[in-house]
Write a protein that holds these residues in place. Structure first.
Motif, PDB file in Angstrom:
ATOM      1  N   PHE A  84       0.696  -1.313  -0.013  1.00  0.00           N
ATOM      2  CA  PHE A  84       0.017  -0.100   0.002  1.00  0.00           C
ATOM      3  C   PHE A  84       0.989   1.183   0.049  1.00  0.00           C
ATOM      4  O   PHE A  84       1.723   1.507   1.026  1.00  0.00           O
ATOM      5  N   VAL A  85       0.779   2.129  -1.178  1.00  0.00           N
ATOM      6  CA  VAL A  85       1.815   3.112  -1.431  1.00  0.00           C
ATOM      7  C   VAL A  85       1.146   4.454  -1.238  1.00  0.00           C
ATOM      8  O   VAL A  85      -0.030   4.513  -2.028  1.00  0.00           O
ATOM      9  N   SER A  86       1.354   5.400  -0.260  1.00  0.00           N
ATOM     10  CA  SER A  86       0.871   6.808  -0.249  1.00  0.00           C
ATOM     11  C   SER A  86       1.689   7.669  -0.713  1.00  0.00           C
ATOM     12  O   SER A  86       3.131   7.536  -0.572  1.00  0.00           O
ATOM     13  N   VAL A  87       0.949   8.867  -1.165  1.00  0.00           N
ATOM     14  CA  VAL A  87       1.949  10.202  -1.523  1.00  0.00           C
ATOM     15  C   VAL A  87       1.163  11.200  -0.585  1.00  0.00           C
ATOM     16  O   VAL A  87      -0.064  11.411  -0.646  1.00  0.00           O
ATOM     17  N   TYR A  88       2.150  11.922   0.109  1.00  0.00           N
ATOM     18  CA  TYR A  88       1.939  13.063   0.734  1.00  0.00           C
ATOM     19  C   TYR A  88       2.478  14.295   0.113  1.00  0.00           C
ATOM     20  O   TYR A  88       3.667  14.509  -0.295  1.00  0.00           O
ATOM     21  N   ALA A  89       1.574  15.344  -0.074  1.00  0.00           N
ATOM     22  CA  ALA A  89       1.953  16.502  -0.720  1.00  0.00           C
ATOM     23  C   ALA A  89       1.006  17.641  -0.541  1.00  0.00           C
ATOM     24  O   ALA A  89      -0.239  17.374   0.092  1.00  0.00           O
ATOM     25  N   LEU A 116      14.471   2.907  -3.834  1.00  0.00           N
ATOM     26  CA  LEU A 116      14.499   3.373  -5.056  1.00  0.00           C
ATOM     27  C   LEU A 116      13.882   2.291  -6.086  1.00  0.00           C
ATOM     28  O   LEU A 116      13.166   2.423  -6.972  1.00  0.00           O
ATOM     29  N   GLU A 117      14.706   1.086  -5.979  1.00  0.00           N
ATOM     30  CA  GLU A 117      14.419  -0.141  -6.858  1.00  0.00           C
ATOM     31  C   GLU A 117      13.059  -0.438  -6.672  1.00  0.00           C
ATOM     32  O   GLU A 117      12.496  -0.875  -7.579  1.00  0.00           O
ATOM     33  N   LEU A 118      12.324  -0.578  -5.540  1.00  0.00           N
ATOM     34  CA  LEU A 118      11.225  -1.096  -5.113  1.00  0.00           C
ATOM     35  C   LEU A 118      10.137  -0.152  -5.671  1.00  0.00           C
ATOM     36  O   LEU A 118       9.187  -0.430  -6.571  1.00  0.00           O
ATOM     37  N   TRP A 119      10.393   1.315  -5.401  1.00  0.00           N
ATOM     38  CA  TRP A 119       9.493   2.154  -6.222  1.00  0.00           C
ATOM     39  C   TRP A 119       9.364   2.156  -7.704  1.00  0.00           C
ATOM     40  O   TRP A 119       8.273   2.228  -8.182  1.00  0.00           O
ATOM     41  N   GLU A 120      10.567   1.876  -8.469  1.00  0.00           N
ATOM     42  CA  GLU A 120      10.467   1.909  -9.868  1.00  0.00           C
ATOM     43  C   GLU A 120       9.753   0.769 -10.167  1.00  0.00           C
ATOM     44  O   GLU A 120       9.024   0.892 -11.194  1.00  0.00           O
ATOM     45  N   LYS A 121       9.713  -0.399  -9.656  1.00  0.00           N
ATOM     46  CA  LYS A 121       8.785  -1.639  -9.927  1.00  0.00           C
ATOM     47  C   LYS A 121       7.394  -1.217  -9.848  1.00  0.00           C
ATOM     48  O   LYS A 121       6.573  -1.674 -10.322  1.00  0.00           O
ATOM     49  N   CYS A 169       5.624   3.469   2.041  1.00  0.00           N
ATOM     50  CA  CYS A 169       5.203   2.326   1.883  1.00  0.00           C
ATOM     51  C   CYS A 169       4.775   1.486   2.996  1.00  0.00           C
ATOM     52  O   CYS A 169       5.363   1.427   3.822  1.00  0.00           O
ATOM     53  N   LYS A 170       3.557   0.569   2.810  1.00  0.00           N
ATOM     54  CA  LYS A 170       3.353  -0.487   3.840  1.00  0.00           C
ATOM     55  C   LYS A 170       3.154  -1.590   3.152  1.00  0.00           C
ATOM     56  O   LYS A 170       2.758  -1.631   1.902  1.00  0.00           O
ATOM     57  N   GLU A 171       3.360  -2.913   3.686  1.00  0.00           N
ATOM     58  CA  GLU A 171       3.257  -4.188   3.331  1.00  0.00           C
ATOM     59  C   GLU A 171       2.345  -4.955   4.102  1.00  0.00           C
ATOM     60  O   GLU A 171       2.021  -4.761   5.301  1.00  0.00           O
ATOM     61  N   CYS A 172       1.304  -5.694   3.189  1.00  0.00           N
ATOM     62  CA  CYS A 172       0.233  -6.726   3.791  1.00  0.00           C
ATOM     63  C   CYS A 172       1.109  -7.847   4.300  1.00  0.00           C
ATOM     64  O   CYS A 172       1.481  -8.593   3.354  1.00  0.00           O
ATOM     65  N   MET A 173       0.907  -8.385   5.387  1.00  0.00           N
ATOM     66  CA  MET A 173       1.697  -9.346   5.899  1.00  0.00           C
ATOM     67  C   MET A 173       0.904 -10.600   5.684  1.00  0.00           C
ATOM     68  O   MET A 173      -0.337 -10.512   5.516  1.00  0.00           O
ATOM     69  N   THR A 174       1.454 -11.605   5.771  1.00  0.00           N
ATOM     70  CA  THR A 174       0.405 -12.974   5.935  1.00  0.00           C
ATOM     71  C   THR A 174      -0.658 -13.070   6.827  1.00  0.00           C
ATOM     72  O   THR A 174      -1.714 -13.775   6.228  1.00  0.00           O
TER      73      THR A 174
END
Length: 217
Positions: free
Chosen positions: A55-60, A107-112, A91-96
């Motif tokens: 779950f990716v959020s943008v603050y602006a 930066l690598e993860l955001w690029e994907k 970024c937030k991650e949903c766990m099992t």
């Protein structure tokens, strides 16, 4: 809890920033603003990459001074939204176990994630290699079956010389046809003229006979 977030400079440059003791209400400071007025979450994406869900959020801020517009191209639905100053991506991650926790955003993860949000990008270098590897369909066609320009001869593609010959033939046909039409017109005019002459001769002969009769009387 400390995590890595992405700082989006107003020029569009990206930088990974470490945030110690993460607090959502203090993110405006990382963006370089003096107060939190108008600095808030603008959108949140739900993205799945392989076996993980993020779950990716943008603050602006959407209000600001002229010449401070952020030039970064964000994915939809904020691709047409104008932001001012720097932005922060978290970024937030949903766990099992279905828990959602903050996680590092490199930066690598955001690029994907960015590529996923835009529906994927075509690798132009790979595409060029594939195009070069494709076999030319006309490579094995004999030269006599191709035009001077290398196209396959068929009912639609012919040599330019053939076109010229066809044009000449068309011109000859048109000329002969025109001459034939002229002859027909002349014949028609002659026939009409002859009929008029015959009509005039009959009248004159009748008048001549009457005059002779009167004279004799």
């Amino acid at each position: 809890m400390s995590i890595n977030v992405i700082l989006v400079d107003k020029t569009g440059a990206l930088k990974s920033v470490r945030v110690k003791d993460f607090k959502e209400e203090d993110l405006f400071k990382k963006a370089g603003f003096k107060n939190p007025d108008g600095f808030k979450k603008q959108t949140e994406w739900n993205v799945k990459l392989k076996d993980k869900r993020y779950f990716v959020s943008v603050y602006a801020k959407t209000d600001g001074r002229a010449n401070t517009e952020n030039k970064y191209d964000f994915p939809p639905p904020i691709d047409t939204t104008l932001f001012f100053g720097a932005c922060v991506i978290v970024c937030k991650e949903c766990m099992t176990n279905k828990d959602v926790i903050l996680c590092d955003l490199s930066l690598e993860l955001w690029e994907k994630i960015y590529e996923k949000l835009f529906g994927g990008f075509e690798d132009l270098a790979l595409t060029c290699i594939e195009d070069e590897a494709e076999e030319d369909e006309l490579a094995n066609i004999p030269a006599e079956k191709k035009t001077k320009n290398g196209y396959l001869k068929d009912g639609f593609v012919v040599d330019s010389d053939d076109d010229d010959d066809d044009d000449d033939d068309d011109c000859d046909i048109d000329d002969s046809s025109s001459e034939f039409e002229d002859e027909e017109e002349e014949e028609d005019e002659t026939d009409v003229s002859g009929e008029q002459i015959e009509c005039v001769d009959d009248d004159e002969s009748e008048e001549s006979e009457l005059e002779e009769e009167d004279y004799e009387k």
